[in-house]
Design a protein around this motif. Structure first.
Motif, PDB file in Angstrom:
ATOM      1  N   ASN A 451       0.829  -1.204   0.000  1.00  0.00           N
ATOM      2  CA  ASN A 451       0.000   0.000   0.000  1.00  0.00           C
ATOM      3  C   ASN A 451       0.862   1.253   0.000  1.00  0.00           C
ATOM      4  O   ASN A 451       0.516   2.266  -0.626  1.00  0.00           O
ATOM      5  CB  ASN A 451      -0.945  -0.009   1.190  1.00  0.00           C
ATOM      6  CG  ASN A 451      -0.218   0.096   2.514  1.00  0.00           C
ATOM      7  OD1 ASN A 451       0.839  -0.517   2.687  1.00  0.00           O
ATOM      8  ND2 ASN A 451      -0.761   0.860   3.440  1.00  0.00           N
ATOM      9  N   LYS A 497      -5.844   0.908  -8.042  1.00  0.00           N
ATOM     10  CA  LYS A 497      -6.729   1.712  -7.183  1.00  0.00           C
ATOM     11  C   LYS A 497      -7.836   0.848  -6.576  1.00  0.00           C
ATOM     12  O   LYS A 497      -8.181   0.982  -5.395  1.00  0.00           O
ATOM     13  CB  LYS A 497      -7.340   2.853  -7.999  1.00  0.00           C
ATOM     14  CG  LYS A 497      -8.312   3.728  -7.233  1.00  0.00           C
ATOM     15  CD  LYS A 497      -7.588   4.567  -6.204  1.00  0.00           C
ATOM     16  CE  LYS A 497      -8.461   5.694  -5.696  1.00  0.00           C
ATOM     17  NZ  LYS A 497      -9.712   5.256  -5.049  1.00  0.00           N
ATOM     18  N   VAL A 498      -8.401  -0.082  -7.338  1.00  0.00           N
ATOM     19  CA  VAL A 498      -9.478  -0.938  -6.840  1.00  0.00           C
ATOM     20  C   VAL A 498      -8.956  -1.846  -5.730  1.00  0.00           C
ATOM     21  O   VAL A 498      -9.596  -2.015  -4.687  1.00  0.00           O
ATOM     22  CB  VAL A 498     -10.084  -1.757  -7.990  1.00  0.00           C
ATOM     23  CG1 VAL A 498     -11.133  -2.737  -7.458  1.00  0.00           C
ATOM     24  CG2 VAL A 498     -10.699  -0.835  -9.031  1.00  0.00           C
ATOM     25  N   TYR A 500      -6.448  -1.339  -3.782  1.00  0.00           N
ATOM     26  CA  TYR A 500      -6.133  -0.523  -2.618  1.00  0.00           C
ATOM     27  C   TYR A 500      -7.395  -0.188  -1.823  1.00  0.00           C
ATOM     28  O   TYR A 500      -7.402  -0.252  -0.585  1.00  0.00           O
ATOM     29  CB  TYR A 500      -5.430   0.757  -3.069  1.00  0.00           C
ATOM     30  CG  TYR A 500      -5.134   1.730  -1.947  1.00  0.00           C
ATOM     31  CD1 TYR A 500      -4.073   1.516  -1.075  1.00  0.00           C
ATOM     32  CD2 TYR A 500      -5.925   2.866  -1.763  1.00  0.00           C
ATOM     33  CE1 TYR A 500      -3.804   2.406  -0.052  1.00  0.00           C
ATOM     34  CE2 TYR A 500      -5.662   3.760  -0.740  1.00  0.00           C
ATOM     35  CZ  TYR A 500      -4.593   3.518   0.113  1.00  0.00           C
ATOM     36  OH  TYR A 500      -4.334   4.402   1.135  1.00  0.00           O
ATOM     37  N   ASP A 501      -8.482   0.146  -2.517  1.00  0.00           N
ATOM     38  CA  ASP A 501      -9.727   0.473  -1.825  1.00  0.00           C
ATOM     39  C   ASP A 501     -10.299  -0.731  -1.084  1.00  0.00           C
ATOM     40  O   ASP A 501     -10.793  -0.610   0.048  1.00  0.00           O
ATOM     41  CB  ASP A 501     -10.754   1.016  -2.823  1.00  0.00           C
ATOM     42  CG  ASP A 501     -10.358   2.366  -3.387  1.00  0.00           C
ATOM     43  OD1 ASP A 501      -9.532   3.053  -2.747  1.00  0.00           O
ATOM     44  OD2 ASP A 501     -10.853   2.722  -4.478  1.00  0.00           O
ATOM     45  N   VAL A 502     -10.252  -1.912  -1.705  1.00  0.00           N
ATOM     46  CA  VAL A 502     -10.765  -3.116  -1.052  1.00  0.00           C
ATOM     47  C   VAL A 502      -9.917  -3.459   0.172  1.00  0.00           C
ATOM     48  O   VAL A 502     -10.443  -3.808   1.240  1.00  0.00           O
ATOM     49  CB  VAL A 502     -10.799  -4.300  -2.043  1.00  0.00           C
ATOM     50  CG1 VAL A 502     -11.159  -5.595  -1.324  1.00  0.00           C
ATOM     51  CG2 VAL A 502     -11.793  -4.020  -3.159  1.00  0.00           C
ATOM     52  N   ASN A 504      -8.217  -1.418   1.978  1.00  0.00           N
ATOM     53  CA  ASN A 504      -8.510  -0.430   3.015  1.00  0.00           C
ATOM     54  C   ASN A 504      -9.782  -0.792   3.773  1.00  0.00           C
ATOM     55  O   ASN A 504      -9.877  -0.577   4.980  1.00  0.00           O
ATOM     56  CB  ASN A 504      -8.667   0.955   2.394  1.00  0.00           C
ATOM     57  CG  ASN A 504      -7.371   1.737   2.436  1.00  0.00           C
ATOM     58  OD1 ASN A 504      -6.509   1.474   3.259  1.00  0.00           O
ATOM     59  ND2 ASN A 504      -7.226   2.692   1.539  1.00  0.00           N
ATOM     60  N   LYS A 505     -10.741  -1.365   3.060  1.00  0.00           N
ATOM     61  CA  LYS A 505     -11.974  -1.776   3.731  1.00  0.00           C
ATOM     62  C   LYS A 505     -11.712  -2.945   4.673  1.00  0.00           C
ATOM     63  O   LYS A 505     -12.320  -3.057   5.743  1.00  0.00           O
ATOM     64  CB  LYS A 505     -13.022  -2.162   2.690  1.00  0.00           C
ATOM     65  CG  LYS A 505     -14.435  -2.210   3.232  1.00  0.00           C
ATOM     66  CD  LYS A 505     -15.452  -2.208   2.114  1.00  0.00           C
ATOM     67  CE  LYS A 505     -16.865  -2.076   2.689  1.00  0.00           C
ATOM     68  NZ  LYS A 505     -17.889  -2.006   1.617  1.00  0.00           N
ATOM     69  N   GLU A 520     -17.397  -6.120  -3.165  1.00  0.00           N
ATOM     70  CA  GLU A 520     -16.032  -5.629  -3.309  1.00  0.00           C
ATOM     71  C   GLU A 520     -15.171  -6.626  -4.079  1.00  0.00           C
ATOM     72  O   GLU A 520     -14.382  -6.237  -4.949  1.00  0.00           O
ATOM     73  CB  GLU A 520     -15.426  -5.374  -1.925  1.00  0.00           C
ATOM     74  CG  GLU A 520     -16.193  -4.390  -1.067  1.00  0.00           C
ATOM     75  CD  GLU A 520     -16.206  -3.004  -1.670  1.00  0.00           C
ATOM     76  OE1 GLU A 520     -15.262  -2.671  -2.428  1.00  0.00           O
ATOM     77  OE2 GLU A 520     -17.144  -2.249  -1.396  1.00  0.00           O
TER      78      GLU A 520
END
Length: 777
Positions: A451, A497-498, A500-502, A504-505, A520
C-alpha cells in the motif's frame, strides 16, 4: 469494721490471708481460677511475692462479711483497694480461694488462648493425636487424614490446598496468607492520604493503602501487554524510577515476574473458558503461521471469532502452538484440533480461514474427515473453508509490482534523492509552481508493504511534471524515470486503485463483517477482467497471473461470501444475481440455484438444532414451574408478549423464516451509509429467531487471517527477539494473555498505547499482536 479495714489496707489483708487459720484447700477440687485485672486500665496486676504457707483460703464467715460489687456475677466476691479489683470466684470446696500472682499471669495467658479459634487435632501415622497449635491454622481448614498419615490444609479464603503432615511445616501456609492469597486482605496495612480531584475539579483527600501484591500484579500486566522482557527486573534505572515513584514497592525478581505473568494468564484463561463455554453460538477460526527470529521454530496462532449475546463482534487468540517439523497438513490439523478440544469448541465450529497454501488444503481435508467435526458442521461442511482474502490480494498485487520492479526502483530512488536535501526540495517546489503541479513533499515506501508503494507511485504521478522539470537542472543524478517508465507506471496504478480500496476496507477501523465483501470482491474480479483487454502487453501478462490466483480463491469462498451478502437486508439475492450476471452470465443460473440450495440446507440444520434446544428449555421450564409458584405476574406477561410476537413473525404460515425474509423487499431504512447490520438483526431477532441465530454465526466469519495492521504486508510474520527467546509455554501464555488484556479494554472504550479500542471490537495499531512488525523490525 473488718471489711473496711481489709479494704483500706491490702497489707493487713495479705497478712490475714497468710495466717495459719487460712491455710488449706485442695488444688484438684477447684472449679475455676481467679481472674485479676487492674480497675483503671484492665492490665495484669504487678507480680508480688507469693504467700509462704501454700494456697490461701478464706473462711465462710469472712466471705459472707465482704460486700458484693456491681457487675460481678452471682456468688462472686471482690476484695479491693484504691487501684485494683480482685475478682474471686466460688470453688467446689469449702470457702473461697485466691491465686498467687504467678498463677494469675498463667490464667490470663490461658484465657487469651481460649479467645482464639480452638486448635484442631489430627492423628499422625503412629495413632497419637497432634494439636494444630500454629496461628496460621486460623486461616486454614484441615482435611481428612490420608493413608500415609498426611492430611490436607485448605485456605478458607481462596480454596488453595496444601499437603501437610509427615514432618511438613507451615511455612508455605504462612507465605500464602501473607503474600499469595488474593482474597485475604491483612488488617495491619498502613493507610496513607492521597490527594486528587473529583469530576467537578474539586480537591479531594482519600485514604490509600499500599499493597505489594496489587502493585506486583499491575507490573506483571505491563510486562505482558507491552512486551517487556522478564529481565527488566535487573534494569537499574527502572528500579530507580519505581523507588522514586513508590519507595514501598519492591521490584520482584525475573522469576517472580514470570510466575506472576503465568498466574495472570491462568486466571484470564479460566475466565475466557467459562465465557466461551456458556455462549450459545458457533465459532469461526483463523490460523496464521509465525516464525521465530532465527527461523528455527514455527508457530500456529489460532483465533476464534464470534458475536456475543449483545450482538457485538469479538475475537480472541486461544492458542499459539509450536508446529513440529516437517510442516505438513496433518501436523497443522492435529495442532488445530488439539486446541479445539482443549477449549471444548470442537462441537461449536462453523468455519476455518487459512491462507492460500496447498499444505492448508490438506489440513482442511484432515479436519473434515474427523468425525466429531464432520457431524456438527452445518450444510454438510460446504461453508467450512474460506481462504484469506488479504493473502490473495497481496499475492495479486505483488505480481504486478514485480513486473515493474525497475521502474518502481527508479521512482523510489528519485524520491529519496530529492527529499534528503533542503536545496533540492526548494528547487522541486519552484519547478512545481512553474508547471502547476501540487506543492507536496516527496515520500518513499516501505518495500514490504504494497500500500505504501502504491501511495508513493500515486504521489510520483502527481509530481511527474515537476520532477521532469527538476531533472533538467540536475546532472548529478542519473536514475530519473524516463517517459516510458512513467507510462508503464501510470498504466498499472490506475488498476491498483481498486485493490487498494478493497484492502482499506479490510483494514478499516471498524471490524468488518462478512456481508461487506461480496460486491467488493466482484469489483476486483471485474478489474482483472478489464486488465486482460489492456493495450499494454505487460498489463495483459499481469492479468493472467492474477486471474489464476483469483479463480483458486473464488471457487472455495464464493458461496460463503454470497450467503453473507444475502443476509444483508440492503442486498439479499438481488445484488448477488446482478454481479454474477456481469461476471459469469452463462453460469449465473446454476450458481443461484446452488446458493438457494445451500441457504435452505443451512436454515434447516439450524431449525433442527433450534427445535432440540426449545424442547430442552421447555422440559426444564416445566420442572421449574412445578416446583415454584406463579407469583411473578409481570414476568409471565412479558413472556407471553414474547411468544405472541414470535407467533406473528411470519405473515404466511406456509413459509419458513428464510423464505419470508427473502420475499420482503429491501429495507429502505437500511440504505443509510452508517447502517449497522448487527443492530438491525438484533432488533429482528424476535421476528426471525432461527434466521437471526444463523445470521449471528455467519456474519462472524472473518475474511482474513491477519490483523488489520498486516493487511498490506507481504513479508513473513516474524516474532520479536524478546518473544523468540522464550520457551514454548511462556511464549503462548504471554501472547494469549496480551490479546486478552487488550480485549478487556474494549468494554471501557479505552486507549491502549498506540492502539485505540472501541466498543464494537475495533483495533488499530502499527504493532502486530505477536510482537514486532511483520518484517521483524
Amino acid at each position: 469494721m473488718l471489711v473496711s479495714t481489709l479494704l483500706r489496707s491490702p497489707t493487713i489483708l495479705s497478712g490475714v490471708l497468710a495466717g495459719t487459720s487460712l491455710v488449706g484447700g485442695n488444688r484438684s477440687a477447684w472449679k475455676r481460677s481467679v481472674v485479676v485485672r487492674s480497675e483503671r486500665n484492665n492490665s495484669p496486676l504487678p507480680k508480688v511475692k507469693a504467700p509462704p504457707l501454700g494456697r490461701p483460703t478464706l473462711p465462710e464467715e469472712t466471705r459472707d462479711s465482704l460486700p458484693l460489687v456491681d457487675g460481678i456475677e452471682d456468688e462472686d466476691l471482690c476484695i479491693a483497694d484504691d487501684n485494683k479489683i480482685y475478682r474471686v470466684q466460688e470453688s467446689m470446696g469449702a470457702g473461697l480461694h485466691m491465686e498467687t500472682p504467678d498463677e494469675i499471669q498463667k490464667i490470663q495467658n490461658d484465657a487469651q488462648a481460649e479467645s482464639q479459634p480452638c486448635p484442631e487435632q489430627t492423628t499422625n501415622k503412629r495413632g497419637t493425636k497432634e494439636t494444630l497449635k500454629a496461628s496460621v491454622w486460623a486461616h486454614f481448614k484441615r482435611g481428612e487424614v490420608l493413608e500415609d498419615g498426611s492430611y490436607t490444609a485448605t485456605c478458607i479464603y481462596c480454596g488453595h490446598v496444601y499437603l501437610m503432615g509427615n514432618q511438613r511445616g507451615t511455612g508455605n501456609m504462612r507465605n500464602h496468607i501473607r503474600r499469595g492469597c488474593k482474597r485475604h486482605k491483612p488488617d495491619d496495612l498502613q493507610k496513607l492520604l492521597q490527594a486528587g480531584r473529583d469530576e467537578a475539579g474539586q480537591a479531594t483527600v482519600a485514604s490509600w493503602v499500599f499493597d505489594q501484591r496489587k502493585w506486583r500484579r499491575s507490573f506483571a500486566k505491563c510486562v505482558i501487554a507491552h512486551e517487556y522482557p522478564f529481565s527488566c527486573a535487573n534494569h537499574h534505572f527502572l528500579k530507580v524510577f519505581l523507588n522514586d515513584l513508590c519507595p514501598s514497592f519492591k521490584l520482584p525478581s525475573r522469576n517472580t515476574i514470570r510466575s506472576d505473568c503465568m498466574n495472570i494468564y491462568e486466571e484470564e484463561r479460566v475466565e475466557l473458558y467459562e465465557l466461551l463455554d456458556k455462549l450459545d453460538c458457533k465459532f469461526s477460526f483463523t490460523g496464521d503461521l509465525w516464525i521465530s527470529e532465527g527461523r528455527d521454530r514455527s508457530f500456529m496462532s489460532l483465533t476464534c471469532h464470534y458475536i456475543d449475546e449483545n450482538w457485538v463482534l469479538r475475537k480472541r487468540i486461544i492458542g499459539f502452538t509450536p508446529l513440529p517439523s516437517p510442516y505438513t497438513g496433518s501436523n497443522i490439523a492435529q495442532a488445530i484440533y488439539a486446541k479445539l478440544v482443549y477449549w471444548n469448541l470442537n462441537k461449536k465450529i462453523l468455519s476455518l480461514v487459512l491462507d492460500n497454501s496447498s499444505v492448508n488444503d490438506v489440513c482442511v481435508r484432515k479436519l473434515l474427515s474427523t468425525t466429531p467435526i464432520k457431524n456438527v458442521l452445518p450444510a454438510d461442511g460446504s461453508i467450512f473453508q474460506l481462504r484469506c482474502g488479504c493473502h490473495i490480494l497481496n499475492l495479486i498485487v505483488q505480481d504486478g509490482l514485480d513486473v515493474l520492479s525497475n521502474e518502481i526502483t527508479k521512482i523510489r530512488e528519485t524520491m529519496k534523492y530529492i527529499r534528503h536535501s533542503q536545496q533540492r526540495m526548494k528547487k522541486l517546489r519552484l519547478a512545481a509552481s512553474q508547471v502547476g503541479a501540487p506543492n507536496k513533499k516527496p515520500a518513499w515506501d516501505v518495500e514490504t508493504k504494497w500500500n505504501s508503494t502504491y501511495l508513493m507511485l500515486d504521489l510520483a504521478l502527481q509530481l511527474k511534471e515537476a520532477i521532469n522539470r527538476y531533472a533538467l537542472s540536475d546532472n548529478n543524478f542519473n536514475m530519473f524515470p524516463n517517459d516510458v517508465d512513467w507510462e508503464h507506471v501510470e498504466a498499472l496504478v490506475c488498476h491498483l486503485k481498486v485493490f487498494y480500496d478493497v484492502a482499506n476496507k479490510l483494514s478499516g477501523t471498524k471490524y468488518p463483517t462478512l456481508n461487506n465483501f461480496f460486491p467488493e470482491y466482484c469489483e476486483v474480479y471485474l478489474t482483472i477482467k478489464k486488465m486482460r483487454k489492456s493495450a499494454y502487453p505487460f498489463v495483459v501478462d499481469i492479468s493472467k497471473q492474477m486471474f489464476n490466483k483469483w479463480n483458486k480463491y473464488w471457487k472455495v469462498g464464493s458461496i460463503l461470501l454470497a450467503i453473507g451478502c444475502v443476509l444483508d437486508p440492503r442486498c439479499k439475492l438481488d445484488v448477488v444475481e446482478y454481479y454474477f450476471k456481469i461476471m459469469h452470465p452463462e453460469e449465473c443460473p446454476m450458481f443461484m440455484d446452488n446458493l438457494k440450495t445451500c441457504l435452505n440446507k443451512l436454515f434447516n440444520d439450524y431449525l433442527l438444532a433450534f427445535s432440540k434446544d426449545s424442547e430442552n428449555q421447555l422440559d426444564s421450564s416445566t420442572i421449574h414451574m412445578s416446583s415454584t409458584t406463579s407469583s411473578d405476574d409481570i414476568s409471565d406477561t412479558r413472556a407471553g408478549l414474547k411468544n405472541f410476537l414470535s407467533s406473528k413473525r411470519v405473515a404466511d404460515p406456509t413459509k419458513t423464516e428464510m423464505q419470508e425474509y427473502l420475499s420482503v423487499g429491501l429495507d429502505p431504512t437500511s440504505l443509510d451509509a452508517e447502517f449497522d447490520i448487527l443492530a438491525w438483526w438484533k432488533l429482528k431477532a424476535v421476528r426471525y429467531p432461527i434466521l437471526a441465530r444463523l445470521t449471528r454465526d455467519i456474519l462472524a466469519v472473518p475474511i482474513s487471517t491477519v490483523a488489520s495492521e498486516s493487511t498490506f504486508n507481504t513479508a513473513d510474520r516474524i516474532l520479536s527477539p524478546i518473544r523468540s527467546s522464550l520457551n514454548d509455554e511462556s511464549l503462548e501464555a504471554l501472547i494469549c494473555a496480551q490479546d486478552w488484556l487488550r480485549a478487556s479494554v474494549i468494554e471501557n472504550g479505552g486507549i491502549f498505547g498506540d492502539a485505540i479500542w472501541s466498543s464494537d471490537g475495533a483495533f488499530s495499531t502499527d504493532d502486530t499482536i505477536c510482537g514486532g512488525a511483520a518484517n521483524g523490525t
